[in-house]
Design an enzyme around this catalytic site. Structure first.
Site, short mmCIF file in Angstrom:
data_model
loop_
_atom_site.label_atom_id
_atom_site.label_comp_id
_atom_site.label_asym_id
_atom_site.label_seq_id
_atom_site.Cartn_x
_atom_site.Cartn_y
_atom_site.Cartn_z
N ASP A 63 0.86 -1.19 0.00
CA ASP A 63 0.00 0.00 0.00
C ASP A 63 0.90 1.24 0.00
O ASP A 63 1.89 1.31 0.71
CB ASP A 63 -0.92 0.00 1.23
CG ASP A 63 -2.05 1.00 1.10
OD1 ASP A 63 -3.22 0.58 0.96
OD2 ASP A 63 -1.77 2.23 1.13
N ILE A 64 0.52 2.22 -0.82
CA ILE A 64 1.34 3.43 -0.98
C ILE A 64 1.32 4.30 0.29
O ILE A 64 2.22 5.10 0.50
CB ILE A 64 0.87 4.23 -2.22
CG1 ILE A 64 1.98 5.08 -2.80
CG2 ILE A 64 -0.38 5.05 -1.94
CD1 ILE A 64 1.69 5.61 -4.20
N ASN A 93 -13.08 -2.95 2.30
CA ASN A 93 -14.01 -1.83 2.42
C ASN A 93 -14.96 -1.85 1.23
O ASN A 93 -14.52 -2.03 0.09
CB ASN A 93 -13.26 -0.50 2.45
CG ASN A 93 -12.40 -0.35 3.70
OD1 ASN A 93 -12.83 -0.70 4.79
ND2 ASN A 93 -11.19 0.16 3.53
N GLY A 99 -15.52 3.62 3.39
CA GLY A 99 -14.33 4.34 2.96
C GLY A 99 -13.63 3.73 1.76
O GLY A 99 -12.42 3.92 1.59
N GLN A 100 -14.36 3.01 0.92
CA GLN A 100 -13.72 2.46 -0.29
C GLN A 100 -13.37 3.60 -1.24
O GLN A 100 -14.25 4.35 -1.66
CB GLN A 100 -14.63 1.46 -1.00
CG GLN A 100 -13.95 0.83 -2.22
CD GLN A 100 -14.81 -0.23 -2.92
OE1 GLN A 100 -15.96 -0.46 -2.57
NE2 GLN A 100 -14.22 -0.86 -3.92
N HIS A 124 -10.17 -5.13 -3.42
CA HIS A 124 -8.84 -5.33 -2.83
C HIS A 124 -9.00 -5.72 -1.37
O HIS A 124 -9.84 -5.20 -0.65
CB HIS A 124 -7.96 -4.08 -2.95
CG HIS A 124 -8.61 -2.80 -2.52
ND1 HIS A 124 -9.54 -2.15 -3.30
CD2 HIS A 124 -8.47 -2.06 -1.40
CE1 HIS A 124 -9.94 -1.05 -2.67
NE2 HIS A 124 -9.31 -0.97 -1.51
N LEU A 125 -8.16 -6.66 -0.96
CA LEU A 125 -8.06 -7.05 0.44
C LEU A 125 -6.88 -6.30 1.04
O LEU A 125 -5.77 -6.37 0.51
CB LEU A 125 -7.78 -8.55 0.56
CG LEU A 125 -8.91 -9.56 0.37
CD1 LEU A 125 -9.48 -9.50 -1.03
CD2 LEU A 125 -8.41 -10.97 0.68
N HIS A 126 -7.12 -5.58 2.12
CA HIS A 126 -6.01 -5.01 2.89
C HIS A 126 -5.49 -6.10 3.81
O HIS A 126 -6.27 -6.71 4.55
CB HIS A 126 -6.48 -3.85 3.77
CG HIS A 126 -6.97 -2.64 3.03
ND1 HIS A 126 -6.19 -1.50 2.87
CD2 HIS A 126 -8.15 -2.38 2.43
CE1 HIS A 126 -6.90 -0.60 2.20
NE2 HIS A 126 -8.09 -1.09 1.93
P1 AMP Z 1 -9.77 1.63 0.08
O1 AMP Z 1 -9.95 2.91 0.86
O2 AMP Z 1 -10.20 0.41 0.82
O3 AMP Z 1 -10.36 1.74 -1.30
O4 AMP Z 1 -8.21 1.45 -0.06
C1 AMP Z 1 -7.48 1.95 -1.13
C2 AMP Z 1 -6.03 1.82 -0.77
O5 AMP Z 1 -5.26 1.95 -1.93
C3 AMP Z 1 -5.54 2.88 0.24
O6 AMP Z 1 -5.02 2.25 1.40
C4 AMP Z 1 -4.45 3.63 -0.55
O7 AMP Z 1 -3.37 4.02 0.25
C5 AMP Z 1 -4.04 2.59 -1.59
N1 AMP Z 1 -3.49 3.13 -2.82
C6 AMP Z 1 -3.97 4.15 -3.57
N2 AMP Z 1 -3.21 4.35 -4.65
C7 AMP Z 1 -2.23 3.43 -4.60
C8 AMP Z 1 -1.11 3.11 -5.43
N3 AMP Z 1 -0.85 3.79 -6.56
N4 AMP Z 1 -0.29 2.11 -5.05
C9 AMP Z 1 -0.52 1.42 -3.92
N5 AMP Z 1 -1.55 1.66 -3.10
C10 AMP Z 1 -2.39 2.64 -3.43
#
Ligand code: AMP
Ligand code: ZN
Length: 116
Positions: free
Chosen positions: A32-33, A89, A95-96, A102-104
């Site tokens: 995750d960035i 999410n 908060g998506q 995607h799975l965190h």
């Molecule tokens: P969500 O809020 O569940 O949709 O999570 C989206 C996640 O994607 C967040 O934790 C962001 O930090 C992550 N994210 C957004 N852009 C990137 C990227 N370019 N590379 C890696 N992670 C990202």
């Protein structure tokens, strides 16, 4: 959001760089960035599924594979015993932000409950 402009589809196609930690024919895992824990990875299907509520019976095997992939990464990152969270999410209230399933995978510290 169509898949041509989808951020995570573009990451899967390597059009946008990411720190990939695992890849196979159907799944990808990358850092995750904006990490919220010492281990914070995202596990995604290469298939463009927008949200967990869109999952159909045809996707069950794929979703099981994503969870299994997260478990294997948790093992390799040495958080299997200490514990970890797998979070999905769905939509606005959760908060998506990225409209591609995607799975965190979060670990390496203690988390509070209930989540904020
Ligand atoms: P969500 O809020 O569940 O949709 O999570 C989206 C996640 O994607 C967040 O934790 C962001 O930090 C992550 N994210 C957004 N852009 C990137 C990227 N370019 N590379 C890696 N992670 C990202
Ligand atoms: Zn996508």
């Amino acid at each position: 959001m169509n898949k041509e402009s989808c951020l995570f589809c573009r990451i899967a196609k390597k059009e946008i760089p990411s720190k990939i930690v695992y890849e196979d024919d159907t799944a990808l895992a990358f850092e995750d960035i904006n990490p919220k824990a010492p281990v914070h990875l995202l596990v995604i299907p290469k298939l463009h599924i927008e949200r967990v509520s869109d999952i159909r019976e045809d996707d069950f095997e794929l979703v099981g594979h994503l969870v299994s992939t997260a478990n294997k990464i948790a093992e390799s990152r040495k958080i299997r015993e200490s514990g970890y969270r797998i979070i999905i999410n769905c939509n606005k209230d959760a908060g998506q932000e990225v409209t591609h399933l995607h799975l965190h995978l979060l670990g390496g510290r203690k988390f509070s409950w209930p989540p904020g």
